[in-house]
Design a protein around this motif. Sequence first.
Motif, PDB file in Angstrom:
ATOM      1  N   PHE A 148       0.857  -1.183   0.000  1.00  0.00           N
ATOM      2  CA  PHE A 148       0.000   0.000   0.000  1.00  0.00           C
ATOM      3  C   PHE A 148       0.892   1.231   0.000  1.00  0.00           C
ATOM      4  N   GLN A 149       0.711   2.080  -1.007  1.00  0.00           N
ATOM      5  CA  GLN A 149       1.500   3.300  -1.164  1.00  0.00           C
ATOM      6  C   GLN A 149       3.005   3.014  -1.092  1.00  0.00           C
ATOM      7  N   GLY A 150       3.404   1.943  -1.763  1.00  0.00           N
ATOM      8  CA  GLY A 150       4.818   1.613  -1.889  1.00  0.00           C
ATOM      9  C   GLY A 150       5.426   0.887  -0.702  1.00  0.00           C
ATOM     10  N   LYS A 151       4.646   0.603   0.337  1.00  0.00           N
ATOM     11  CA  LYS A 151       5.162  -0.104   1.512  1.00  0.00           C
ATOM     12  C   LYS A 151       4.454  -1.444   1.663  1.00  0.00           C
ATOM     13  N   THR A 152       5.179  -2.429   2.208  1.00  0.00           N
ATOM     14  CA  THR A 152       4.651  -3.783   2.348  1.00  0.00           C
ATOM     15  C   THR A 152       4.207  -4.032   3.785  1.00  0.00           C
ATOM     16  N   TYR A 153       3.059  -4.699   3.936  1.00  0.00           N
ATOM     17  CA  TYR A 153       2.470  -4.931   5.254  1.00  0.00           C
ATOM     18  C   TYR A 153       1.970  -6.363   5.383  1.00  0.00           C
ATOM     19  N   HIS A 154       1.801  -6.789   6.635  1.00  0.00           N
ATOM     20  CA  HIS A 154       1.058  -7.995   7.005  1.00  0.00           C
ATOM     21  C   HIS A 154      -0.171  -7.554   7.790  1.00  0.00           C
ATOM     22  N   LEU A 155      -1.254  -8.302   7.684  1.00  0.00           N
ATOM     23  CA  LEU A 155      -2.455  -8.052   8.467  1.00  0.00           C
ATOM     24  C   LEU A 155      -2.862  -9.341   9.175  1.00  0.00           C
ATOM     25  N   ILE A 156      -3.119  -9.240  10.490  1.00  0.00           N
ATOM     26  CA  ILE A 156      -3.695 -10.361  11.229  1.00  0.00           C
ATOM     27  C   ILE A 156      -4.849  -9.835  12.080  1.00  0.00           C
ATOM     28  N   PHE A 157      -5.752 -10.723  12.447  1.00  0.00           N
ATOM     29  CA  PHE A 157      -6.870 -10.345  13.307  1.00  0.00           C
ATOM     30  C   PHE A 157      -6.528 -10.626  14.762  1.00  0.00           C
ATOM     31  N   GLN A 158      -6.881  -9.691  15.630  1.00  0.00           N
ATOM     32  CA  GLN A 158      -6.814  -9.906  17.072  1.00  0.00           C
ATOM     33  C   GLN A 158      -8.212 -10.352  17.498  1.00  0.00           C
ATOM     34  N   THR A 159      -8.283 -11.465  18.213  1.00  0.00           N
ATOM     35  CA  THR A 159      -9.573 -12.060  18.552  1.00  0.00           C
ATOM     36  C   THR A 159      -9.631 -12.392  20.034  1.00  0.00           C
ATOM     37  N   ARG A 160     -10.811 -12.709  20.492  1.00  0.00           N
ATOM     38  CA  ARG A 160     -11.002 -13.345  21.797  1.00  0.00           C
ATOM     39  C   ARG A 160     -11.649 -14.704  21.545  1.00  0.00           C
ATOM     40  N   VAL A 161     -11.286 -15.679  22.391  1.00  0.00           N
ATOM     41  CA  VAL A 161     -11.705 -17.065  22.197  1.00  0.00           C
ATOM     42  C   VAL A 161     -12.387 -17.571  23.456  1.00  0.00           C
ATOM     43  N   ASN A 162     -13.514 -18.240  23.274  1.00  0.00           N
ATOM     44  CA  ASN A 162     -14.242 -18.805  24.407  1.00  0.00           C
ATOM     45  C   ASN A 162     -13.397 -19.904  25.062  1.00  0.00           C
ATOM     46  N   PRO A 163     -12.964 -19.701  26.322  1.00  0.00           N
ATOM     47  CA  PRO A 163     -12.086 -20.688  26.953  1.00  0.00           C
ATOM     48  C   PRO A 163     -12.774 -22.020  27.233  1.00  0.00           C
ATOM     49  N   LYS A 164     -14.107 -22.039  27.234  1.00  0.00           N
ATOM     50  CA  LYS A 164     -14.829 -23.275  27.524  1.00  0.00           C
ATOM     51  C   LYS A 164     -14.872 -24.225  26.331  1.00  0.00           C
ATOM     52  N   THR A 165     -14.667 -23.686  25.126  1.00  0.00           N
ATOM     53  CA  THR A 165     -14.760 -24.547  23.944  1.00  0.00           C
ATOM     54  C   THR A 165     -13.460 -24.635  23.154  1.00  0.00           C
ATOM     55  N   MET A 166     -12.513 -23.736  23.397  1.00  0.00           N
ATOM     56  CA  MET A 166     -11.243 -23.782  22.660  1.00  0.00           C
ATOM     57  C   MET A 166     -10.446 -25.018  23.050  1.00  0.00           C
ATOM     58  N   VAL A 167      -9.666 -25.512  22.098  1.00  0.00           N
ATOM     59  CA  VAL A 167      -8.834 -26.689  22.325  1.00  0.00           C
ATOM     60  C   VAL A 167      -7.399 -26.331  21.960  1.00  0.00           C
ATOM     61  N   VAL A 168      -6.461 -26.607  22.876  1.00  0.00           N
ATOM     62  CA  VAL A 168      -5.043 -26.431  22.568  1.00  0.00           C
ATOM     63  C   VAL A 168      -4.613 -27.669  21.792  1.00  0.00           C
ATOM     64  N   VAL A 169      -4.259 -27.491  20.511  1.00  0.00           N
ATOM     65  CA  VAL A 169      -3.929 -28.638  19.669  1.00  0.00           C
ATOM     66  C   VAL A 169      -2.427 -28.784  19.442  1.00  0.00           C
ATOM     67  N   LYS A 170      -1.664 -27.733  19.716  1.00  0.00           N
ATOM     68  CA  LYS A 170      -0.210 -27.817  19.585  1.00  0.00           C
ATOM     69  C   LYS A 170       0.406 -26.834  20.561  1.00  0.00           C
ATOM     70  N   LYS A 171       1.263 -27.317  21.407  1.00  0.00           N
ATOM     71  CA  LYS A 171       1.921 -26.468  22.406  1.00  0.00           C
ATOM     72  C   LYS A 171       3.025 -25.644  21.771  1.00  0.00           C
ATOM     73  N   ALA A 172       3.386 -24.553  22.447  1.00  0.00           N
ATOM     74  CA  ALA A 172       4.457 -23.691  21.971  1.00  0.00           C
ATOM     75  C   ALA A 172       5.811 -24.378  22.102  1.00  0.00           C
ATOM     76  N   ASP A 173       6.752 -23.945  21.260  1.00  0.00           N
ATOM     77  CA  ASP A 173       8.113 -24.444  21.386  1.00  0.00           C
ATOM     78  C   ASP A 173       8.833 -23.690  22.501  1.00  0.00           C
TER      79      ASP A 173
END
Length: 199
Positions: A148-173
Amino acid sequence: MKNSLTLGDHGVRNGNVLHMFFRQLGGGCAMYYIDKELFDTRFNYDFTDIKDDGKKFVRGGKNYSRPTGCKRYAIKVNDKYEDNKWLGCSGDIKEWPVAYHGTKENNSHDIAKNGFDLSKCQRFAYGRGIYCTPDPETARLYAKEYVFQGKTYHLIFQTRVNPKTMVVVKKADLNGHGEYWTVPENGHIRPYGVCVYPV
């Protein structure tokens, strides 16, 4: 995009924020936009010069890695849900943890407007669900670059997640990167910010 179609045919209206970038192969042009009416500028936050080394933040009982190095544009959420206790930062039991989601540019407008849609997901490496991560740098691996206007960017969404239904499927390194969560239902992951990083 078909040459016979207008911007209006693609849902672009007067006042929309429209970013254009050019693909090298074939010379085609892809469109990236999010309607400015979907944002609540009161809650925008500039994380570009913030350093969180050694600091700890918690949201919804989970560590919160702030998206340092980006500008966060807040999505309007006040009229979408019954209450906003899920969005709290005081440790209330109804508060949800923070996660991030990287996506293709053509999904961004729909996510900001309507939230996530599990039926549009295609790959389920760790089981069916909408994928997210508590680590913004991991989410950036799934964000497409745009110019955009000669500069490069990344876009990600910041979200909130219901802790009662979320599943940790891969732990951090060992460096804290690479943890993945899945969310099995659309309304249990809620976008509330767009994080834009210069590349």
